[in-house]
Design an enzyme around this catalytic site. Sequence first.
Site, PDB file in Angstrom:
ATOM      1  N   ARG A  39      -0.495  -9.210  13.442  1.00  0.00           N
ATOM      2  CA  ARG A  39      -1.093  -8.194  12.568  1.00  0.00           C
ATOM      3  C   ARG A  39      -1.917  -8.848  11.451  1.00  0.00           C
ATOM      4  O   ARG A  39      -2.979  -8.353  11.089  1.00  0.00           O
ATOM      5  CB  ARG A  39       0.002  -7.310  11.955  1.00  0.00           C
ATOM      6  CG  ARG A  39       0.625  -6.368  12.972  1.00  0.00           C
ATOM      7  CD  ARG A  39       1.898  -5.748  12.441  1.00  0.00           C
ATOM      8  NE  ARG A  39       1.663  -4.768  11.408  1.00  0.00           N
ATOM      9  CZ  ARG A  39       2.609  -4.352  10.553  1.00  0.00           C
ATOM     10  NH1 ARG A  39       3.830  -4.855  10.625  1.00  0.00           N
ATOM     11  NH2 ARG A  39       2.325  -3.456   9.649  1.00  0.00           N
ATOM     12  N   ARG A  95      11.254  -2.098  11.854  1.00  0.00           N
ATOM     13  CA  ARG A  95      10.167  -1.587  12.691  1.00  0.00           C
ATOM     14  C   ARG A  95       9.812  -2.618  13.749  1.00  0.00           C
ATOM     15  O   ARG A  95       9.794  -3.809  13.470  1.00  0.00           O
ATOM     16  CB  ARG A  95       8.929  -1.315  11.809  1.00  0.00           C
ATOM     17  CG  ARG A  95       8.879   0.081  11.253  1.00  0.00           C
ATOM     18  CD  ARG A  95       7.822   0.262  10.185  1.00  0.00           C
ATOM     19  NE  ARG A  95       6.509  -0.279  10.510  1.00  0.00           N
ATOM     20  CZ  ARG A  95       5.459  -0.209   9.692  1.00  0.00           C
ATOM     21  NH1 ARG A  95       5.565   0.373   8.510  1.00  0.00           N
ATOM     22  NH2 ARG A  95       4.304  -0.727  10.033  1.00  0.00           N
ATOM     23  N   ARG A 149      11.703  -6.311   5.481  1.00  0.00           N
ATOM     24  CA  ARG A 149      11.604  -4.861   5.286  1.00  0.00           C
ATOM     25  C   ARG A 149      12.563  -4.112   6.205  1.00  0.00           C
ATOM     26  O   ARG A 149      12.672  -4.423   7.384  1.00  0.00           O
ATOM     27  CB  ARG A 149      10.157  -4.439   5.587  1.00  0.00           C
ATOM     28  CG  ARG A 149       9.884  -2.970   5.374  1.00  0.00           C
ATOM     29  CD  ARG A 149       8.440  -2.716   5.058  1.00  0.00           C
ATOM     30  NE  ARG A 149       7.520  -2.939   6.166  1.00  0.00           N
ATOM     31  CZ  ARG A 149       6.209  -2.812   6.052  1.00  0.00           C
ATOM     32  NH1 ARG A 149       5.669  -2.501   4.905  1.00  0.00           N
ATOM     33  NH2 ARG A 149       5.431  -3.028   7.092  1.00  0.00           N
ATOM     34  N   LYS A 207       0.823  -1.217   0.000  1.00  0.00           N
ATOM     35  CA  LYS A 207       0.000   0.000   0.000  1.00  0.00           C
ATOM     36  C   LYS A 207       0.858   1.269   0.000  1.00  0.00           C
ATOM     37  O   LYS A 207       0.599   2.197  -0.749  1.00  0.00           O
ATOM     38  CB  LYS A 207      -0.931   0.023   1.220  1.00  0.00           C
ATOM     39  CG  LYS A 207      -1.967  -1.076   1.253  1.00  0.00           C
ATOM     40  CD  LYS A 207      -3.016  -0.820   2.328  1.00  0.00           C
ATOM     41  CE  LYS A 207      -2.458  -0.736   3.738  1.00  0.00           C
ATOM     42  NZ  LYS A 207      -1.864  -1.974   4.251  1.00  0.00           N
ATOM     43  N   ARG A 256      -9.825   0.548   8.984  1.00  0.00           N
ATOM     44  CA  ARG A 256      -9.276  -0.777   9.233  1.00  0.00           C
ATOM     45  C   ARG A 256     -10.298  -1.719   9.846  1.00  0.00           C
ATOM     46  O   ARG A 256      -9.983  -2.872  10.125  1.00  0.00           O
ATOM     47  CB  ARG A 256      -8.092  -0.643  10.183  1.00  0.00           C
ATOM     48  CG  ARG A 256      -6.743  -0.799   9.477  1.00  0.00           C
ATOM     49  CD  ARG A 256      -5.686  -0.702  10.532  1.00  0.00           C
ATOM     50  NE  ARG A 256      -4.435  -1.312  10.200  1.00  0.00           N
ATOM     51  CZ  ARG A 256      -3.421  -0.683   9.648  1.00  0.00           C
ATOM     52  NH1 ARG A 256      -3.540   0.556   9.273  1.00  0.00           N
ATOM     53  NH2 ARG A 256      -2.282  -1.312   9.469  1.00  0.00           N
TER      54      ARG A 256
HETATM   55  P1  AMP Z   1       0.544   0.682   9.091  1.00  0.00           P
HETATM   56  O1  AMP Z   1       1.762   1.505   8.867  1.00  0.00           O
HETATM   57  O2  AMP Z   1      -0.631   1.130   8.270  1.00  0.00           O
HETATM   58  O3  AMP Z   1       0.810  -0.793   8.976  1.00  0.00           O
HETATM   59  O4  AMP Z   1       0.088   0.926  10.615  1.00  0.00           O
HETATM   60  C1  AMP Z   1       0.943   0.635  11.679  1.00  0.00           C
HETATM   61  C2  AMP Z   1       0.159   0.571  12.969  1.00  0.00           C
HETATM   62  O5  AMP Z   1      -0.487   1.824  13.221  1.00  0.00           O
HETATM   63  C3  AMP Z   1      -0.966  -0.439  13.030  1.00  0.00           C
HETATM   64  O6  AMP Z   1      -0.506  -1.761  13.306  1.00  0.00           O
HETATM   65  C4  AMP Z   1      -1.817   0.129  14.159  1.00  0.00           C
HETATM   66  O7  AMP Z   1      -1.235  -0.094  15.420  1.00  0.00           O
HETATM   67  C5  AMP Z   1      -1.734   1.633  13.875  1.00  0.00           C
HETATM   68  N1  AMP Z   1      -2.805   2.044  12.954  1.00  0.00           N
HETATM   69  C6  AMP Z   1      -2.647   2.540  11.698  1.00  0.00           C
HETATM   70  N2  AMP Z   1      -3.834   2.799  11.135  1.00  0.00           N
HETATM   71  C7  AMP Z   1      -4.780   2.449  12.040  1.00  0.00           C
HETATM   72  C8  AMP Z   1      -6.200   2.458  12.037  1.00  0.00           C
HETATM   73  N3  AMP Z   1      -6.904   2.884  10.975  1.00  0.00           N
HETATM   74  N4  AMP Z   1      -6.840   2.025  13.161  1.00  0.00           N
HETATM   75  C9  AMP Z   1      -6.160   1.608  14.232  1.00  0.00           C
HETATM   76  N5  AMP Z   1      -4.817   1.552  14.301  1.00  0.00           N
HETATM   77  C10 AMP Z   1      -4.117   1.983  13.211  1.00  0.00           C
END
Ligand code: AMP
Length: 206
Positions: free
Chosen positions: A164, A153, A122, A13, A88
């Site tokens: 996740r 990360r 990554r 993404k 999400r």
């Molecule tokens: P990402 O970079 O999109 O994989 O997001 C990393 C982390 O940020 C996720 O595992 C959640 O802990 C938090 N996060 C990001 N977007 C959301 C969302 N829409 N709702 C809840 N937590 C989020």
Amino acid sequence: MKLILLGAPGSGKGTQAAYISEKYNLPHVSTGDIFRQNIKDQTPLGVKVKQIMDSGNFCPDDVTVQLVEDRLQQSDCKNGYLLDGFPRNLFQARELDKFSAPDVVIELDVDLSKIEHRITGRRSCPKCGNSFHVDFIGDIKICPDCGETLIIRKDDTPETVKERLSIYSKQTAPLIDYYKQQNKLVVIDGNNPVDEVFKQIVKVLG
Ligand code: AMP
């Protein structure tokens, strides 16, 4: 154009969002990036969500929805947005429909076996935010773009990735049906190389 990129962690993404944002001049709104920036800046929000994020769990819905609502009210979003990582779950999707319903939802569909490999390989740059895969950069420790030391990360470790992915299939995957019913869903095969995936997206968006 109001656009959502949907897909499991590691489906590409972030990479596609950067291309789309540039080509269509849409602000790339990534909730993950916003949370990470808050953690880096040690804001009250960052302190609140750090542990949750490190464990691979979702941040609270009320905080996340408010964050996105505020962000979409900024002037750069007046002609549309590109949302990456939001919504999400169904609650977030319904809330978004109340204040700024999307026009198109692109799902990047990637095989689970590929995803684990992509995420655990990554390497991320804490400064410029770019990420790279060891398959392409080898064991280089320095960001090829800005020279900062690359990191893994905390939520990219194999155990957290499993968590996740499990949360994704329980909470986020139902959004695929939600948007299919609204006739907004487009599924793109995300297993292909980055350029090919982008070509398919451009074909859809025109
Ligand atoms: P990402 O970079 O999109 O994989 O997001 C990393 C982390 O940020 C996720 O595992 C959640 O802990 C938090 N996060 C990001 N977007 C959301 C969302 N829409 N709702 C809840 N937590 C989020």
